[in-house]
Enzyme design. Structure first.
Site, mmCIF file in Angstrom:
data_model
loop_
_atom_site.group_PDB
_atom_site.id
_atom_site.type_symbol
_atom_site.label_atom_id
_atom_site.label_comp_id
_atom_site.label_asym_id
_atom_site.label_seq_id
_atom_site.Cartn_x
_atom_site.Cartn_y
_atom_site.Cartn_z
ATOM 1 N N GLU A 57 0.824 -1.205 0.000
ATOM 2 C CA GLU A 57 0.000 0.000 0.000
ATOM 3 C C GLU A 57 0.861 1.259 0.000
ATOM 4 O O GLU A 57 0.538 2.239 -0.678
ATOM 5 C CB GLU A 57 -0.922 0.007 1.227
ATOM 6 N N ASP A 205 24.204 -38.323 0.578
ATOM 7 C CA ASP A 205 24.221 -37.577 -0.686
ATOM 8 C C ASP A 205 25.069 -36.316 -0.643
ATOM 9 O O ASP A 205 25.386 -35.750 -1.693
ATOM 10 C CB ASP A 205 22.791 -37.193 -1.083
ATOM 11 N N GLY A 312 7.599 -41.057 4.789
ATOM 12 C CA GLY A 312 6.531 -41.884 5.337
ATOM 13 C C GLY A 312 6.056 -41.393 6.686
ATOM 14 O O GLY A 312 4.848 -41.370 6.974
#
Length: 376
Positions: A57, A205, A312
């Site tokens: 605004e 990883d 999961g």
């Protein structure tokens, strides 16, 4: 009959499009856009770019100047009514002399929650709310969930083959999907407040879990210079203290939060790494406790990249708001690793149900997005 005209919808849609320009940078604030219209002409527009900087605004009022007097303001979220890092936007609209304010939705933030609209009404300004509210909700789904529940909005990202496998039996998974799908993942990361993974994933990883700027689509890179990219917080569930200071996580200086149930020696870790200690409990669950802590730390949206066990567990505990699956046109065979572990399922009727929200081809892969359905 709707109180809004077709022209109203067009101006609010423009405000929503403006708000989207802040989706990579505003967290923990919501993305907000504003359009000021006078006698059918746009006299000011703006969007919120970053916490601490002017709200939408204010940007629009500055552009409009004296033309704001008598104008209609279209705002994607109820104007704030409290003093935070910046003054109340409702007060700014009042002082500028706007005639009407149309908000897409009320702000569930307890510091606002209808007070902004009330302030405007008491100042004699005509107000209306609810125009394109569904689009406005979608735009800030993380912020809105945190305001309403105290918990972040959780997006679980998975990549799989046609036969539902995520990696070969030896763990090889680079790359199941193509380059375009991986670029799309970078967009998801860039919009998230945090990326959630595990110490096991980091150990196996050695990921960076950052937004890889070079892989973002050109239309996004054009609007966000690399130096302005906000890297999400990396949150690592590491109860076995597998994460070490030599991992790639620490090559980028965005915060790393290591979650565990006991302290560790952080002497060798960089200053941007900190530890979150959480108690292991059954009711509420430890994962729920983690989500509560992250909500308290103003994390709106969490992008989850982890293995089958965490995937999961999040699904089983009904903590996933959005399931995002990239499907590659490959078959990995029944010896390859599965998508998620749900060991407690014994009957088909217990299986979690999902509702498909979208499916789009990205390169040679398919991206599907689901939300959770309640079991019958």
């Amino acid at each position: 009959m709707s109180q809004f005209t077709l022209q109203d919808e067009q101006f609010m849609q423009l405000a929503i499009d403006l708000a989207k320009q802040g989706r990579f940078t505003t967290t923990p604030n919501p993305s907000v856009g504003c359009v000021l219209v006078k006698q059918g002409n746009i006299v000011g527009k703006g969007f919120h770019y970053k916490a601490g900087e002017p709200h939408a605004e204010v940007v629009a009022l500055r552009e409009a100047g004296e033309n704001a007097q008598g104008a209609t303001a279209y705002v994607t979220l109820e104007p704030c009514s409290h003093y935070g890092r910046t003054p109340p936007c409702a007060l700014g609209l009042i002082n500028a002399g706007v005639a009407k304010v149309i908000a897409a939705m009320e702000d569930p933030n307890p510091a606002v929650a209808g007070r902004g609209l009330k302030m405007l009404k008491e100042a004699g300004i005509d107000t209306a709310v609810g125009l394109l509210s569904e689009k406005a909700e979608w735009l800030n789904k993380g912020f809105l969930k945190r305001m309403r529940t105290g918990l972040p909005f959780v997006q679980l990202k998975l990549a799989m083959s046609l036969d539902g496998r995520t990696a070969m039996a030896n763990g090889e998974s680079q790359w199941i999907t193509g380059a375009q799908a991986r670029a799309d993942v970078q967009i998801g990361r860039a919009q998230a407040s945090a990326i959630l993974s595990t110490g096991v994933t980091v150990e196996m990883d050695n990921p960076s879990l950052t937004v890889r700027w070079a892989e973002l689509p050109d239309d996004i890179k054009g609007g966000y210079p690399a130096e302005n990219v906000r890297q999400p917080v990396r949150v690592i569930l590491d109860f076995q203290h597998r994460v070490k200071s030599h991992h790639k996580l620490f090559e980028t200086t965005s915060p790393v939060w290591l979650v565990s149930d006991r302290p560790r020696d952080l002497t060798d870790f960089p200053d941007f790494c900190e530890e979150i200690i959480v108690e292991i409990t059954e009711e509420p669950t430890t994962l729920f406790n983690v989500m509560s802590i992250l909500g308290q730390r103003q994390i709106n949206t969490i992008w989850v990249e982890a293995g089958a066990t965490l995937a999961g567990a999040l699904i089983e505990e009904n903590l996933v708001d959005e399931l995002i699956i990239y499907i590659a046109p490959k078959l990995l065979g029944d010896n390859a690793r599965g998508l998620c572990r749900l060991p407690n399922l014994t009957e088909l009727k217990e299986a979690p149900k999902w509702s498909l929200q979208s499916a789009v081809q990205i390169g040679n892969d398919l991206k599907t997005v689901y939300t959770r359905e309640e079991n019958d």
